[in-house]
Design a protein around this motif. Structure first.
Motif, PDB file in Angstrom:
ATOM      1  N   TYR A 190       0.811  -1.218   0.000  1.00 18.22           N
ATOM      2  CA  TYR A 190       0.000   0.000   0.000  1.00 18.22           C
ATOM      3  C   TYR A 190       0.849   1.275   0.000  1.00 18.22           C
ATOM      4  O   TYR A 190       0.290   2.368  -0.100  1.00 18.22           O
ATOM      5  CB  TYR A 190      -0.905   0.031   1.229  1.00 18.22           C
ATOM      6  N   GLU A 191       2.149   1.141   0.126  1.00 14.96           N
ATOM      7  CA  GLU A 191       3.001   2.312   0.320  1.00 14.96           C
ATOM      8  C   GLU A 191       2.935   3.277  -0.858  1.00 14.96           C
ATOM      9  O   GLU A 191       2.975   4.503  -0.671  1.00 14.96           O
ATOM     10  CB  GLU A 191       4.444   1.864   0.555  1.00 14.96           C
ATOM     11  N   TYR A 192       2.818   2.760  -2.069  1.00 11.12           N
ATOM     12  CA  TYR A 192       2.834   3.607  -3.258  1.00 11.12           C
ATOM     13  C   TYR A 192       1.446   3.816  -3.863  1.00 11.12           C
ATOM     14  O   TYR A 192       1.303   4.532  -4.847  1.00 11.12           O
ATOM     15  CB  TYR A 192       3.780   3.018  -4.306  1.00 11.12           C
ATOM     16  N   THR A 193       0.432   3.197  -3.268  1.00 11.10           N
ATOM     17  CA  THR A 193      -0.939   3.388  -3.762  1.00 11.10           C
ATOM     18  C   THR A 193      -1.781   4.220  -2.800  1.00 11.10           C
ATOM     19  O   THR A 193      -2.815   4.754  -3.203  1.00 11.10           O
ATOM     20  CB  THR A 193      -1.628   2.028  -3.975  1.00 11.10           C
ATOM     21  N   PHE A 194      -1.336   4.315  -1.551  1.00  8.36           N
ATOM     22  CA  PHE A 194      -2.073   5.091  -0.550  1.00  8.36           C
ATOM     23  C   PHE A 194      -1.634   6.548  -0.612  1.00  8.36           C
ATOM     24  O   PHE A 194      -0.435   6.853  -0.641  1.00  8.36           O
ATOM     25  CB  PHE A 194      -1.814   4.504   0.847  1.00  8.36           C
ATOM     26  N   THR A 195      -2.598   7.460  -0.628  1.00  4.87           N
ATOM     27  CA  THR A 195      -2.309   8.891  -0.738  1.00  4.87           C
ATOM     28  C   THR A 195      -2.572   9.574   0.599  1.00  4.87           C
ATOM     29  O   THR A 195      -3.736   9.710   1.001  1.00  4.87           O
ATOM     30  CB  THR A 195      -3.180   9.547  -1.823  1.00  4.87           C
ATOM     31  N   GLN A 210     -10.673   3.573   2.699  1.00  3.90           N
ATOM     32  CA  GLN A 210      -9.812   2.435   2.361  1.00  3.90           C
ATOM     33  C   GLN A 210      -9.651   1.554   3.606  1.00  3.90           C
ATOM     34  O   GLN A 210      -8.688   1.656   4.354  1.00  3.90           O
ATOM     35  CB  GLN A 210      -8.455   2.941   1.851  1.00  3.90           C
TER      36      GLN A 210
END
Length: 354
Positions: A190-195, A210
């Motif tokens: 989720y590190e690069y998809t969570f904003t 989410q």
């Protein structure tokens, strides 16, 4: 000529300080404390056997390059002049540039501080939710087995080193039982998809709906937050017990029992209510302590907060980042301490007459 007889002695009026004087004293206290914090951090930065110029250019840089950087940083000036420049720089919100990240230190602190805030907030909630009932129970059953158990729990919280307990918790709950996630704040999935929006990841996950990310964040934060909550519980339960013992010995408790009020109502609606004012101050100070004292916890659990930021900066001789983080943590502690004192004086009318 005789004076007329009086029926009683005339009591002099007690002078109470005006709100303006109280506000002025509060402002002087804030300014003095903050200046003291800046002075301490400045001289610590000068006492540490690390040359900021060498940290920037490296050990192999020519002597004239090092000297030029020292002049640019003002390290060739008298100490009092350096402090004035440092004071002006800090008051303008400029803590310099981090050697480690090449970013302004204040920008790095804005990025990492929400993680510490989230961790300390959850830890304080855990400590208060469990610490207050345990303290009340220990006071009500003073001298019993329950009281001894609560006191032992608090004693362990005061005595056991945090790094040792953190390593045991990781070994048992993560390595053996696999109940929690590995160290860190969020899974790499989720590190690069969570904003992030606010920097408080759990709040951001709720705002965006989410729920899978929220569950992952919870599995990462629950163990370090529970560890901090345990140390907060030890302090809060001990102080709650002390406050409740004092309240249960008051005359109004005896009067309430004589009127036939139930013991539950006396304890939870009368004694605890009167003990709530100083207890709020204790919780606020515990919260401030977690904000400034979670360095080891963040390091062991790889939690990307300001504690880990200061640790990494110290290991890499990044003095600007170390001093900037120290000032921010100290300023937060001072602010919470002063606000808790102000809240205590506001909620307790007896303190206003002093």
């Amino acid at each position: 000529m005789t004076l007329p007889e009086t029926t009683g002695a005339v009591r002099p009026r007690r002078r109470t300080a005006s709100p303006a004087i109280g506000l002025l004293r509060f402002a002087v206290t804030v300014v003095t404390t903050f200046l003291g914090l800046l002075a301490v951090t400045f001289f610590i930065g000068r006492v540490i056997p690390i040359d900021p110029a060498l940290a920037i250019v490296g050990d192999r840089a020519p002597a004239h390059v090092v000297e030029r950087v020292r002049e640019q940083l003002g390290l060739n000036l008298p100490l009092w002049h350096q402090f004035l420049l440092y004071l002006k720089q800090v008051l303008s919100g400029d803590f310099g540039v981090s050697v480690l990240s090449s970013n302004p230190v204040m920008e790095d602190i804005r990025r990492v501080f929400p993680a510490t805030l989230e961790l300390a907030t959850l830890g304080t909630l855990i400590g208060a939710v469990f610490g207050i009932p345990l303290g009340v129970l220990a006071a009500v059953r003073r001298g019993s087995l329950v009281d001894q158990i609560v006191r032992v729990i608090g004693l362990i919280g005061y005595s056991v080193p945090v790094f040792w307990l953190a390593l045991l918790a990781l070994l048992f709950f993560y390595a053996r039982l696999n109940w929690v996630a590995y160290p860190g704040r969020i899974d790499v999935v989720y590190e690069y998809t969570f904003t992030p929006i606010t920097g408080l990841f759990m709040v951001d996950a709720i705002i965006q709906g989410q729920w899978d990310v929220l569950w992952d964040l919870f599995r990462h934060i629950i163990l370090p937050a529970s560890l901090l909550g345990y140390f907060s519980l030890a302090y809060i339960s001990r102080m709650t017990r002390s406050f409740m013992l004092n309240e249960l010995a008051q005359e109004y408790v005896v009067a309430a029992r004589a009127k036939g009020l139930s013991e539950t109502r006396i304890i939870w609606f009368h004694a605890l209510r009167n003990a709530a004012v100083p207890l709020l101050t204790v919780i606020a100070l515990s919260y401030a302590g977690l904000l400034e004292g979670s360095v080891l916890t963040e390091t062991i659990f790889a939690w990307p907060g300001i504690g880990l930021y200061i640790t990494n900066s110290l290991q890499n001789a990044d003095i600007n980042a170390v001093l900037g983080g120290t000032i921010v943590i100290g300023a937060v502690f001072i602010t919470i301490n002063l606000l808790s004192d102000l809240l205590y004086r506001t909620l307790d009318p007896r303190t206003r007459r002093r």
